[in-house]
Design an enzyme around this catalytic site. Structure first.
Site, PDB file in Angstrom:
ATOM      1  N   ASP A  57       5.007   1.099  12.063  1.00  0.00           N
ATOM      2  CA  ASP A  57       3.655   0.261  11.647  1.00  0.00           C
ATOM      3  C   ASP A  57       3.563  -1.115  12.001  1.00  0.00           C
ATOM      4  OD1 ASP A  57       3.632   2.005   8.304  1.00  0.00           O
ATOM      5  OD2 ASP A  57       3.136   2.462  10.321  1.00  0.00           O
ATOM      6  N   ARG A 114      -8.303  -0.635   4.860  1.00  0.00           N
ATOM      7  CA  ARG A 114      -7.624   0.165   4.143  1.00  0.00           C
ATOM      8  C   ARG A 114      -6.208  -0.530   3.750  1.00  0.00           C
ATOM      9  NH1 ARG A 114      -7.469   5.744   6.818  1.00  0.00           N
ATOM     10  NH2 ARG A 114      -6.275   6.171   5.046  1.00  0.00           N
ATOM     11  N   ILE A 135       7.553   7.814  16.744  1.00  0.00           N
ATOM     12  CA  ILE A 135       7.185   8.375  15.347  1.00  0.00           C
ATOM     13  C   ILE A 135       5.966   9.254  15.816  1.00  0.00           C
ATOM     14  CG2 ILE A 135       7.065   8.231  13.225  1.00  0.00           C
ATOM     15  CD1 ILE A 135       9.527   7.347  13.724  1.00  0.00           C
ATOM     16  N   ARG A 157      -0.147  14.820  12.805  1.00  0.00           N
ATOM     17  CA  ARG A 157       0.390  14.643  11.510  1.00  0.00           C
ATOM     18  C   ARG A 157       0.063  15.924  10.421  1.00  0.00           C
ATOM     19  NH1 ARG A 157      -1.350   8.729   9.354  1.00  0.00           N
ATOM     20  NH2 ARG A 157       0.465   9.112   8.153  1.00  0.00           N
ATOM     21  N   PRO A 158       1.090  16.741  10.757  1.00  0.00           N
ATOM     22  CA  PRO A 158       0.990  18.177   9.980  1.00  0.00           C
ATOM     23  C   PRO A 158       1.700  17.734   8.849  1.00  0.00           C
ATOM     24  CG  PRO A 158       2.512  18.308  11.837  1.00  0.00           C
ATOM     25  CD  PRO A 158       1.883  16.949  12.076  1.00  0.00           C
ATOM     26  N   VAL A 159       1.808  18.789   8.053  1.00  0.00           N
ATOM     27  CA  VAL A 159       2.414  18.737   6.486  1.00  0.00           C
ATOM     28  C   VAL A 159       3.268  19.736   6.271  1.00  0.00           C
ATOM     29  CG1 VAL A 159       0.650  17.053   5.459  1.00  0.00           C
ATOM     30  CG2 VAL A 159       0.422  19.774   5.380  1.00  0.00           C
ATOM     31  N   ASP A 160       3.882  20.475   7.623  1.00  0.00           N
ATOM     32  CA  ASP A 160       4.476  21.698   7.321  1.00  0.00           C
ATOM     33  C   ASP A 160       6.102  21.330   6.843  1.00  0.00           C
ATOM     34  OD1 ASP A 160       6.445  21.413  10.501  1.00  0.00           O
ATOM     35  OD2 ASP A 160       4.964  20.026   9.667  1.00  0.00           O
ATOM     36  N   LEU A 161       6.547  20.296   6.911  1.00  0.00           N
ATOM     37  CA  LEU A 161       7.775  20.015   6.337  1.00  0.00           C
ATOM     38  C   LEU A 161       7.694  19.662   4.629  1.00  0.00           C
ATOM     39  CD1 LEU A 161       9.118  17.505   8.930  1.00  0.00           C
ATOM     40  CD2 LEU A 161       9.488  19.835   8.690  1.00  0.00           C
ATOM     41  N   LYS A 216       0.869  -1.202   0.089  1.00  0.00           N
ATOM     42  CA  LYS A 216      -0.111   0.023  -0.129  1.00  0.00           C
ATOM     43  C   LYS A 216       0.626   1.445   0.142  1.00  0.00           C
ATOM     44  CE  LYS A 216      -1.766   1.678   3.949  1.00  0.00           C
ATOM     45  NZ  LYS A 216      -1.261   3.096   4.464  1.00  0.00           N
ATOM     46  N   ASN A 217       1.769   1.214   0.706  1.00  0.00           N
ATOM     47  CA  ASN A 217       2.778   2.374   1.034  1.00  0.00           C
ATOM     48  C   ASN A 217       3.742   2.774   0.000  1.00  0.00           C
ATOM     49  OD1 ASN A 217       1.145   3.040   3.071  1.00  0.00           O
ATOM     50  ND2 ASN A 217       2.696   2.415   4.732  1.00  0.00           N
ATOM     51  N   ARG A 256      -5.338  10.478   3.991  1.00  0.00           N
ATOM     52  CA  ARG A 256      -4.132  11.439   4.289  1.00  0.00           C
ATOM     53  C   ARG A 256      -3.364  11.474   3.152  1.00  0.00           C
ATOM     54  NH1 ARG A 256      -3.065  13.804   8.193  1.00  0.00           N
ATOM     55  NH2 ARG A 256      -0.888  13.892   7.511  1.00  0.00           N
ATOM     56  N   CYS A 292      -5.092  12.405  12.545  1.00  0.00           N
ATOM     57  CA  CYS A 292      -5.826  11.039  12.445  1.00  0.00           C
ATOM     58  C   CYS A 292      -5.588  10.445  13.784  1.00  0.00           C
ATOM     59  CB  CYS A 292      -5.597  10.301  11.418  1.00  0.00           C
ATOM     60  SG  CYS A 292      -3.915   9.243  11.730  1.00  0.00           S
TER      61      CYS A 292
HETATM   62  C1  EPZ Z   1       4.194   7.150   6.247  1.00  0.00           C
HETATM   63  O1  EPZ Z   1       3.385   8.099   6.858  1.00  0.00           O
HETATM   64  C2  EPZ Z   1       3.063   5.789   6.086  1.00  0.00           C
HETATM   65  N1  EPZ Z   1       2.054   6.172   5.385  1.00  0.00           N
HETATM   66  C3  EPZ Z   1       2.856   5.597   7.634  1.00  0.00           C
HETATM   67  O2  EPZ Z   1       2.054   4.258   7.527  1.00  0.00           O
HETATM   68  C4  EPZ Z   1       3.984   5.312   8.415  1.00  0.00           C
HETATM   69  O3  EPZ Z   1       3.497   5.327   9.899  1.00  0.00           O
HETATM   70  C5  EPZ Z   1       4.873   6.728   8.281  1.00  0.00           C
HETATM   71  O4  EPZ Z   1       5.192   7.041   6.986  1.00  0.00           O
HETATM   72  C6  EPZ Z   1       5.984   6.591   9.041  1.00  0.00           C
HETATM   73  O5  EPZ Z   1       6.749   5.243   8.533  1.00  0.00           O
HETATM   74  C7  EPZ Z   1       2.206   6.180   3.772  1.00  0.00           C
HETATM   75  O6  EPZ Z   1       3.074   5.877   3.574  1.00  0.00           O
HETATM   76  C8  EPZ Z   1       0.915   6.405   3.240  1.00  0.00           C
HETATM   77  P1  EPZ Z   1       5.920  10.851   8.301  1.00  0.00           P
HETATM   78  P2  EPZ Z   1       3.650   9.860   6.745  1.00  0.00           P
HETATM   79  O7  EPZ Z   1       5.991  11.997   7.320  1.00  0.00           O
HETATM   80  O8  EPZ Z   1       4.358   9.829   5.232  1.00  0.00           O
HETATM   81  C9  EPZ Z   1       5.756  14.413  11.718  1.00  0.00           C
HETATM   82  C10 EPZ Z   1       0.222   2.779   7.853  1.00  0.00           C
HETATM   83  O9  EPZ Z   1      -0.103   2.316   8.746  1.00  0.00           O
HETATM   84  N2  EPZ Z   1       5.791  15.296  10.426  1.00  0.00           N
HETATM   85  O10 EPZ Z   1       7.149   9.855   7.849  1.00  0.00           O
HETATM   86  O11 EPZ Z   1       2.261  10.427   7.161  1.00  0.00           O
HETATM   87  C11 EPZ Z   1       4.583  13.486  11.639  1.00  0.00           C
HETATM   88  O12 EPZ Z   1       3.600  13.929  12.436  1.00  0.00           O
HETATM   89  C12 EPZ Z   1       0.822   4.222   7.867  1.00  0.00           C
HETATM   90  O13 EPZ Z   1       0.423   2.278   6.924  1.00  0.00           O
HETATM   91  C13 EPZ Z   1       5.914  16.616  10.783  1.00  0.00           C
HETATM   92  O14 EPZ Z   1       5.748  17.135  11.932  1.00  0.00           O
HETATM   93  O15 EPZ Z   1       4.618   9.894   7.932  1.00  0.00           O
HETATM   94  C14 EPZ Z   1       5.287  12.088  12.301  1.00  0.00           C
HETATM   95  O16 EPZ Z   1       5.304  12.311  13.761  1.00  0.00           O
HETATM   96  C15 EPZ Z   1       0.405   5.149   9.232  1.00  0.00           C
HETATM   97  N3  EPZ Z   1       5.748  17.404   9.702  1.00  0.00           N
HETATM   98  C16 EPZ Z   1       6.613  11.995  11.890  1.00  0.00           C
HETATM   99  O17 EPZ Z   1       6.966  13.260  11.286  1.00  0.00           O
HETATM  100  C17 EPZ Z   1       5.509  17.028   8.182  1.00  0.00           C
HETATM  101  O18 EPZ Z   1       5.393  17.812   7.493  1.00  0.00           O
HETATM  102  C18 EPZ Z   1       6.532  11.070  10.455  1.00  0.00           C
HETATM  103  O19 EPZ Z   1       5.589  11.321   9.658  1.00  0.00           O
HETATM  104  C19 EPZ Z   1       5.305  15.533   8.152  1.00  0.00           C
HETATM  105  C20 EPZ Z   1       5.589  14.851   9.445  1.00  0.00           C
END
Ligand code: EPZ
Length: 418
Positions: free
Chosen positions: A304, A396, A326, A120-124, A22-23, A91, A115
């Site tokens: 995960d 999902r 995480i 889970r912000p997207v600021d980065l 999926k990912n 998301r 969620c």
């Molecule tokens: C991906 O989510 C996966 N989803 C998640 O899998 C997985 O848990 C996660 O990576 C970590 O491995 C998909 O690939 C679709 P991140 P993602 O950006 O990209 C913070 C599952 O069960 N952050 O690496 O959303 C964030 O809040 C799902 O299949 C910011 O602060 O994860 C988190 O604490 C759940 N600002 C950390 O970083 C940002 O702009 C890691 O998030 C982006 C992230």
């Protein structure tokens, strides 16, 4: 709404084929926005999030069809808007931001709220795309982005490792002007799969899989045929199914190369994991020992897999520890496991699990994707009957899990909650 009803206590034995990831499939399908030409994707899992992605791509001017594990897209004539109704259900929709800005210079994407597992912000994502020349406003719940002409190559250092941020920037930089360097980039195998797909379409990328990725932007990308990598988290979940039921499973198409941290912990507990011609065999051989896990970005222990391991730890004599680094709220499965008699003490981002011989089946509620998997696993080993509700979370990320578990001996049934 549907639920799963599980009669526990049967050691699972037999063969299970691991589905596509999926990912990896989600960002790769979003990558088709970058292509004006048709593309064909194989080994695509039949999941709710995949079907949502196909609908979203259609709205974004990238029509496609999905059947029997194959997605065919016709080439994208991009449209800027990703509507709230779709984004709120998934998301990962935010992964269209980079490709839209790269192809169209404009994007209007509903802001993906938080969620169950965290804010889970997207600021980065946004701050990195700004370094490439994009300008953003957030208005009425939408991220409005635009850039004059093409995105410009930039040197980006991520403050924190982010999988989605790295994927968005990898796609954006593939069509940008000049070179982009991504430092402190995520190293997940799904990132490598996305980069390999983009390279098959003509992108110039080096260093994927390491924390420094270099991308030379090109004018345009061409269509290709690409096969999605197997799902390491689904495979890991079935490894736990073998351990928790004291069984013996052969996993076909299991991506061992992407599961070092998981296999290391299972072997530390006493499980036998062997590579065979047809797949990876996971065998229960002796009473398991407690372990400590700390979730980390890849190649560390995957967050995960945390919930599934916690379910297993409930059945291991002794005290195990989990530290979740995480996500800030990823112990929602703990109180549900406690309903089955588990002894779990969460304290902030750590949890202490005191294992016992057995748990008792009970009605439990799924709160998120991996939490639901941990409840199914706990039910497979419990005495009596477990009813796992709200399994739309499970669907999902797992392709009809009961149809894979029944042939190896599981007593599990999908029913309407009523
Ligand atoms: C991906 O989510 C996966 N989803 C998640 O899998 C997985 O848990 C996660 O990576 C970590 O491995 C998909 O690939 C679709 P991140 P993602 O950006 O990209 C913070 C599952 O069960 N952050 O690496 O959303 C964030 O809040 C799902 O299949 C910011 O602060 O994860 C988190 O604490 C759940 N600002 C950390 O970083 C940002 O702009 C890691 O998030 C982006 C992230």
């Amino acid at each position: 709404m549907e639920k799963l009803v599980i009669q526990g206590g049967v050691p699972l034995k037999g063969t299970i084929r691991v589905s596509g990831a999926k990912n990896a499939a989600l960002p790769i399908l979003m990558g088709s926005i970058l292509l004006a030409e048709p593309a064909r994707f194989t080994n695509v899992p039949n999941l709710r999030d995949i079907r949502t992605t196909i609908s979203l791509l259609d709205i974004l001017g990238c029509p496609g069809r999905f059947a029997d594990g194959v997605v065919e897209t016709d080439g994208c004539d991009p449209k800027p808007e990703a509507p709230y109704d779709l984004v709120k259900t998934m998301r990962a929709s935010v992964l269209c931001l980079g490709p839209l800005l790269a192809r169209l210079g404009e994007a209007k994407v509903a802001y993906p709220g938080g969620c169950a597992i965290g804010a889970r912000p997207v600021d980065l994502h946004l701050s990195a795309l700004e370094k490439m020349g994009a300008v953003f406003d957030v208005d009425s719940g939408y991220i409005m982005g635009r850039c004059e002409g093409r995105l410009k190559g930039a040197h980006i250092v991520f403050e924190k490792v982010t999988v989605g941020g790295t994927e968005n920037l990898l796609m954006a930089a593939s069509l940008a002007e000049g070179e982009t360097i991504l430092e402190n980039a995520a190293r997940e195998p799904e990132i490598v799969d996305l980069a390999n797909f983009l390279i098959a379409c003509g992108a110039k990328i080096e260093g994927h899989g390491s924390s420094v990725i270099r991308i030379q932007g090109v004018e345009r990308l061409v269509g290709c045929e690409y096969s999605i990598m197997p799902d390491r988290i689904e495979a890991g979940t079935f490894m736990i199914a073998a351990a928790i039921t004291k069984g013996d499973l052969l996993l076909e198409d299991c991506p061992n190369y992407a599961l070092d941290a998981v296999i290391t912990k299972l072997e530390e507990m006493g499980m036998k994991v062997t590579k065979e011609e047809k797949g990876t065999r996971v065998t229960y051989v002796e009473p398991l020992s407690p372990v400590e896990i700390t979730t980390q970005p890849y190649p560390g222990f995957p967050t995960d897999m945390q919930a599934q391991f916690m379910a297993l730890m409930c059945y291991v004599d002794g005290t195990s520890m989990v530290e979740e680094t995480i996500f800030e709220n990823r112990f929602m499965h703990a109180p549900e496991l406690a309903r089955m008699g588990a002894d779990i003490r969460p304290a902030g981002r750590t949890a202490r699990i005191k294992g016992r011989d057995s748990l008792r089946g009970a009605p439990v509620m799924a709160s998120d994707l991996r939490a639901s998997a941990s409840l199914v696993l706990a039910g497979l080993a419990a005495e009596g009957e477990t009813h796992v509700q709200r399994i739309y979370h499970l669907d999902r990320g797992y392709e009809k899990i009961e149809e894979k578990l029944i042939p190896v001996g599981a007593r599990i049934q999908r029913m309407n909650e009523e």
